[in-house]
Every structure is written in structure tokens, then in C-alpha cells.
Design an enzyme around this catalytic site. Structure first.
Site, PDB file in Angstrom:
ATOM      1  N   GLU A 235      88.439 120.331  43.337  1.00  0.00           N
ATOM      2  CA  GLU A 235      89.814 120.464  43.818  1.00  0.00           C
ATOM      3  C   GLU A 235      90.356 119.063  44.001  1.00  0.00           C
ATOM      4  O   GLU A 235      89.723 118.224  44.647  1.00  0.00           O
ATOM      5  CB  GLU A 235      89.837 121.133  45.190  1.00  0.00           C
ATOM      6  CG  GLU A 235      90.057 122.613  45.173  1.00  0.00           C
ATOM      7  CD  GLU A 235      90.118 123.159  46.591  1.00  0.00           C
ATOM      8  OE1 GLU A 235      90.715 122.495  47.470  1.00  0.00           O
ATOM      9  OE2 GLU A 235      89.547 124.228  46.826  1.00  0.00           O
TER      10      GLU A 235
ATOM     11  N   ASP B  21      96.959 121.263  56.851  1.00  0.00           N
ATOM     12  CA  ASP B  21      95.787 120.389  56.873  1.00  0.00           C
ATOM     13  C   ASP B  21      95.573 119.723  58.216  1.00  0.00           C
ATOM     14  O   ASP B  21      96.517 119.379  58.916  1.00  0.00           O
ATOM     15  CB  ASP B  21      95.925 119.320  55.783  1.00  0.00           C
ATOM     16  CG  ASP B  21      95.651 119.898  54.411  1.00  0.00           C
ATOM     17  OD1 ASP B  21      94.527 120.402  54.209  1.00  0.00           O
ATOM     18  OD2 ASP B  21      96.555 119.878  53.562  1.00  0.00           O
TER      19      ASP B  21
END
Lengths: 264, 424
Positions: free
Chosen positions: A49, A60
Site C-alpha cells: 500500500e 489517520d
């Protein structure tokens, strides 16, 4: 067959589980993140990724937030991400690349153009965190046209009704978010995750990868008992930050990835 | 016969069935559609973890909206706790000084806590209670929305956590102290650039991790659906009162409305009731900072482009790579790089004219309003007043303008003194 499908098929045949590793494009610099990227497959990453940095990564935790801002400060852009994928593909045609990020930079680039350019660069799939199924058709349709999988997130709050909505247009694999929280924070409750994944498996044949809150080889080993693959992100990003000035950065990360792979 | 549900300007919607709405495509008050879109704007761009919760908020809000008991409670507290209706004041000295249009102020600065923010805080905390949520989180820039949120949390004895950019915590220490006095916990946000947009990111991250018991009380007509609609409907009390008061005073509708825009809650509140009165002209005044041709302003419509952030598609300040850029305004309450999606829609269809005013012009307007009318305005509505100073002199004397005086200036005296080089 797509690289993602092929890789899961091979893993299944060999009775193995997959390791998905995350790095942020451009952190600590374009050159260094490319050298780490190139070292990942050999050290045990089955899938990669690549985080496309964004100023406001609302899903995040601190590790990936900070790495995104570092990458942007050092000039990373969406074009830079695609160049990194192109450069990687010149030496690797096997390992699937999944681009992970937020919708705005893609929207700004032009969604259709981006899909075409990403496919041309050699990307295989996309995870766009702030694009729930209700809003994703404008990205999903051009993605499918370009041959890219749009990987969907399933979370502990995804109830039965929503699960159908989420998997309706899912392809590649499902990404199960193991905690209610942002990346790299809480640790998952393996029993709870196990129950959810068992249920998801009754609804779809797609492989399920588990991510968010998986840090150590032990975490990865535990999760692989119940999932087809595990995603490790923040702890790699953390390790990169700690060793960003070390000339052996790529080797240090390769060692971490090898330890994770050996555990699963 | 129609049921009079409440007095917030929603009667109009209640009287229309869905079919009638579709047959009336020229209505400006149809939005949002069932997925929260105003044209291409709005929507629900949130992480999957939040989606079920956002859908719950929508369900609870729609149930409340259709419940007379909910509005009875809201209207009772709006009257006795907030002090509504706020007066509509004929600004005679301003009118004479500018020598053109007849200027009225909607005095929402007289509300409890000194601004219009309390209207949607009261409405939202009532929704949160109906949902059975036990704690409230909010973001704040200047601290006005944080103070209003902490106030209603004190009123209903609910724990309150306010996320505030670390830089704003420093700049706005009186409001930090107020929030703490009211019992709120203030969390300084150091991530990103440490300002309002980062406070909102952090509130969203916190909400993702606390979905079970927590309600996120958003401070403007922004964020994912249903927030832009819900906050607008709570704020539209401003416009519906104005309409009624203007009919009493002048026997007719005003010719134009003027309001400042950060996220756009006070402007949406004033405008919404009048959107279908197409003879009423509307001006939304963005914060032009050092000028919209510089990189220091907060004018998302005049200096930004469409994008996706904080759960919505709207206009945002951003660079060529789609990275969000910093907003700047002398007024901390307008210092946001985005704008509510309904404004983006009204801009594109040209129902509202969006203009901008610089820091310096707003500062002049601030001083002028204090001297002319004996009202110290907040720096936010000083932007609206600066636009009035520009256009009122050019308009005929029978042109009636209403400005939303949406906040008082006590909180801004330190900023203004510093800007003027005066030590208090």
C-alpha cells in the site's frame, strides 16, 4: 487475472497468509521511500500500500499524519506518487500496488485522468478512506474502466444492512478495520474481530485483510489465524521516521518486514 | 389545514408534499436531496466507521423535526434562555451617515453568549439527548462555538470536550477560560497546522474512536449530511423572525440581506427563509484577509475551488495538487478554508452574490459601527458592515437592507487593540 487476484490465489494454493505493508510516498524523501519500496517484495511483502499524502488525513493517527506532512513538505505530489509506481514497476511486475489516500487530491487531479494514469503507472487498486459506498460511483466507475480495484473498508460499526451496501461493488479484497479509531492507535480485540470476519465470510467470497492497530509480528500472527492477510502501516512508518537518516534505512525496514512475514 | 409545526420558517416545507416539491423545480429551498446533496455539493464523505452514526444522526434529526414536542422545548428555551426573538433595529445614524439605503440590523449579538452560535447548539444538544448520547464534543476556532457548546452542556449537565487549535488556544485565552468555567475540557490540537481545520480533523478522529456514547456538535452549516441542513434549520429562526419583524415595521420585505461568511451559519440562517422571495437580493461577505489575490485570505468561493473535506463537497482553499491551504482572516471566526455546501450551491446558481472584504476594511467598519451606533460588533459582522458601507451610499433611500449583526465584539477588543498598536 489481476495481480491482486493472482497473489491471493497463489497464497491460497500454498496455504499461506498475505502481508500488506504500508509506506507513505515521499517520506522521508522521494528517493528514500522508493528505495524502501523496492526492497519490500523481497523481504516478504505480498502486497504494497502506498499512502498518497494529504494535508488533512482525518482517518489517520499521529504516525501517518506526520509522515504525510513530512512528505508534502519535501515536495511529494500525486504526480510524484505515480512516478514512484512507474519506477517501481520497472523492476517488479508481480507485487500488487494499492494506492491509499483521500478523495480531494484525486478530484483535483481529475478523477478519470487519475484512474487512467494510475493504471498506466502500474497500480492495481485504490483505497479512498473518505469515500463511502453512497458517494463512490464517480470514482468507482472510472476505476473499473481503467482496470483498478476499488477496495472497500468494513468496520466494527458496519451493521448487516450496510455490509450488503459495502460489498455490492467491492472488488480485489475487503479491508476490515479492526478497531473503532484511527490508524496506529488502539489494539484490536481478536475475538471480536474473529466474529466479524466469520460473518463477513458468509456474505462474500472476497479475501479479507485486517488492518489498523496491527504492530508486532505477534499481532500479525494472531490476526492471520482469522484473516487472509494483515496490513501493517503505522509501525513501519514509525520505524522509517526513527531511522530516516540511516544509510541502511531500506535494510532496516526489510528486516522488520521479514520478521512480520515469518510470523504469519 | 396545515399544522403549524413551529416558527422557524419550516412551515413552508411542511406544507409541501414531496410531489409538489418536484413539481416546483424553481424553489430554492428544496435542498438537500435525500443523500444530502445541494446540486453537486454536500453529501457524506466520511470514513465507513462514521457512516452508521451519521445515518443515525439524520434519523434522529428528522424524527425531531417532525415532532411538535421537540419544537416546543426548543422554542421555550430559545425565548427564555437565549432571549429570542432578537430585535430588528433601524440603524438611523448609519442610514443618515451613509446617505443611501435604509439599514436595519438583526441583533443576534444580543443572544445569550453574544452570538448566533447558541441557536444551533441548543437545537443540536436536544437532538443528542434524544439519541441517548451522554457526552458532547465540538471544534472551535475563535472559541465562540466552543463557548456556546460548553454553555448548553452546562445547562443539560453533559460532559463536554472542545478541540481547539493550539495556536488558537494561545490567541483566544479569554474564551478558553470561559469554556473551562462552564465545565468543558479544552484539548489543544497540535496536529497539522494547529488551527480550526485541524481541530475539526481531530474532533472527527475522536468521534471515530468514541462512536457509542458521543455526539459531535458541529459549529456551522458544514460537515457531512445532515449537519448543513440541521444547523441551517436551527439558524433559520434568524430569517423567519426578520421577515415577521420587517412586515411589522415596514409592511414589506427587505430589498437586500447582508451577512458575513466563514462556514456560513449566520448567513444561511438569515437567507434561507427568503430564498424563494426572488426580489430579495442577498450578499454573502467572505473574509478577504490581505486580499483574495494574495495567499492570505479565507474566501473559499472567491479564491478557492470545489473539493472534498470534512465530510462534504464544497469550495475549499487548496493548491494545484488538491492539498488544503491555510486560511487567514483578522477574524478568527471566519478563518476556515471551506464553506457550507448550500452556499457553494447558491453561489453556482447565482441566487446569492458572494463578495469579499479585507482585514483593513473590516477594521474600519468595526470602528465606524462602534462610533455611529454605540454597538461594538464582532470582527465577523464587521465584514458584513464593511460591505454595507460600500454599497448603501449607491442605493436609493427606499432600498431596505438588513444586516445580520451576528456577534458582539467583546472577544475582539484585544485583537483590534493590537492591530491598532494600542496597549490595553
Amino acid at each position: 487475472m489481476s495481480r491482486i487476484k493472482q497473489t491471493f490465489a497463489t497464497l491460497k494454493k500454498e496455504n499461506k497468509k498475505g502481508l500488506v505493508t504500508f509506506i507513505t510516498a515521499g517520506d522521508p524523501s522521494a528517493e528514500k521511500s522508493l528505495s524502501v519500496l523496492r526492497a519490500l517484495p523481497e523481504s516478504g511483502a505480498d502486497f504494497i500500500e502506498i499512502g498518497m499524502p494529504f494535508t488533512d488525513p482525518m482517518a489517520d493517527g499521529p504516525a501517518i499524519q506526520d509522515s504525510s506532512l513530512r512528505a508534502l513538505a519535501r515536495g511529494m505530489s500525486l504526480k510524484g506518487v505515480l512516478k514512484m509506481v512507474t519506477d517501481f514497476r520497472s523492476g517488479n511486475t508481480q507485487t500488487p500496488i494499492i494506492l491509499m489516500g483521500y478523495f480531494n487530491p484525486i478530484y483535483s487531479y481529475g478523477t478519470e485522468n487519475f484512474m487512467a494514469d494510475a493504471a498506466k503507472a502500474g497500480a492495481d487498486g485504490l483505497i479512498i478512506v473518505d469515500l463511502p459506498p453512497e458517494e463512490d460511483s464517480e470514482l468507482r466507475i472510472p476505476a473499473t474502466k481503467a482496470g483498478l480495484d476499488l477496495i472497500k473498508l468494513v468496520t466494527p460499526t458496519t451493521n448487516d444492512n450496510r455490509l450488503q451496501t459495502v460489498i455490492e461493488h467491492a472488488s480485489g479484497f475487503l479491508y476490515y478495520v479492526s478497531i473503532t479509531g484511527v490508524t496506529g492507535t488502539k489494539s484490536a480485540n481478536i475475538d471480536e474481530v474473529g466474529k466479524h470476519i466469520a460473518h463477513i465470510k458468509t456474505q462474500t467470497d472476497l479475501p479479507v485483510a485486517v488492518g489498523f492497530g496491527i504492530k508486532t509480528p505477534e499481532d500479525a500472527a494472531n490476526m492471520c489465524k482469522i484473516a487472509d492477510a494483515v496490513v501493517v502501516g503505522s509501525s513501519i512508518v514509525d520505524n522509517m521516521q526513527k531511522n530516516q537518516d540511516d544509510n541502511a534505512l531500506a535494510q532496516i525496514i526489510a528486516n522488520q518486514v521479514t520478521a512480520l512475514k515469518q510470523a504469519i | 389545514m396545515l399544522q403549524k409545526v413551529h416558527n422557524n420558517g419550516l412551515q413552508e416545507d411542511k406544507t409541501m408534499t414531496k410531489a409538489q416539491k418536484i413539481e416546483n423545480p424553481n424553489s430554492f429551498t428544496n435542498g438537500p436531496d435525500e443523500n444530502g446533496h445541494f446540486g453537486i455539493y454536500g453529501g457524506r464523505y466520511v470514513a465507513e466507521t462514521l457512516m452508521p452514526l451519521i445515518l443515525d444522526v439524520e434519523k434522529a434529526w428528522h424524527a425531531a423535526r417532525d415532532d411538535q414536542a421537540f419544537w416546543d422545548e426548543f422554542n421555550g428555551l430559545a425565548k427564555d434562555y437565549i432571549g429570542r426573538p432578537s430585535p430588528l433595529y433601524y440603524a438611523k445614524a448609519t442610514t443618515e451617515h451613509l446617505g443611501g439605503a435604509k439599514v436595519y440590523f438583526k441583533r443576534d449579538e444580543l443572544n445569550h453568549t453574544g452570538a448566533h452560535k447558541i441557536n444551533h447548539c441548543l437545537g443540536q444538544i436536544l437532538v443528542a439527548r434524544r439519541m441517548g448520547k451522554t457526552r458532547i464534543i465540538a471544534e472551535t476556532g475563535a472559541g465562540q462555538h466552543g463557548v456556546a457548546t460548553a454553555t448548553v452542556c452546562a445547562l443539560f449537565d453533559m460532559p463536554c470536550t472542545v478541540f481547539m487549535g493550539a495556536e488558537d488556544v494561545e490567541r483566544q485565552s479569554p474564551n478558553v477560560f470561559r469554556m473551562k468555567l462552564l465545565g468543558a475540557e479544552v484539548i489543544p490540537v497540535t496536529s497539522g497546522s494547529g488551527t480550526l481545520k485541524d481541530a475539526m480533523n481531530e474532533a472527527l478522529r475522536h468521534w471515530v474512536a468514541n462512536v457509542e456514547d458521543t455526539y459531535y456538535l458541529i459549529g456551522t452549516v458544514a460537515g457531512p449530511h445532515p449537519y448543513p441542513e440541521m444547523v441551517r434549520d436551527f439558524q433559520s429562526v434568524i430569517g423567519s423572525e426578520t421577515k415577521e419583524q420587517m412586515m411589522e415595521k415596514e409592511g414589506r420585505l427587505p430589498d437586500s440581506l447582508v451577512a458575513c461568511i466563514g462556514g456560513g451559519s449566520n448567513a444561511m440562517g438569515l437567507f434561507h427563509t427568503f430564498l424563494n422571495d426572488t426580489d430579495v437580493q442577498m450578499f454573502g461577505v467572505e473574509a478577504g484577509g490581505h486580499g483574495v489575490d494574495t495567499d492570505k485570505h479565507a474566501a473559499s468561493l472567491n479564491g478557492g475551488k470545489p473539493g472534498i473535506l470534512h465530510g462534504m463537497r464544497s469550495y475549499f482553499l487548496q493548491n494545484d495538487d488538491g492539498q488544503i491551504t491555510e486560511a487567514h482572516s483578522i477574524s478568527a471566526g471566519l478563518d476556515y478554508p471551506g464553506i457550507g455546501p448550500e452556499h457553494a450551491f447558491l453561489n453556482d446558481i447565482k441566487r446569492v452574490q458572494y463578495v469579499s472584504v479585507t482585514d483593513d476594511e473590516a477594521l474600519e467598519a468595526f470602528k465606524m459601527l462602534a462610533k455611529l451606533e454605540g454597538i461594538i460588533p464582532a470582527l465577523e459582522p464587521s465584514h458584513a458592515f464593511a460591505h454595507i458601507m460600500k454599497i448603501a451610499p449607491t442605493l436609493p433611500k427606499d432600498h431596505i437592507m438588513v444586516m445580520n449583526l451576528c456577534g458582539r465584539g467583546d472577544k475582539d477588543i484585544f485583537t483590534v487593540a493590537e492591530k491598532l498598536g494600542i496597549e490595553i
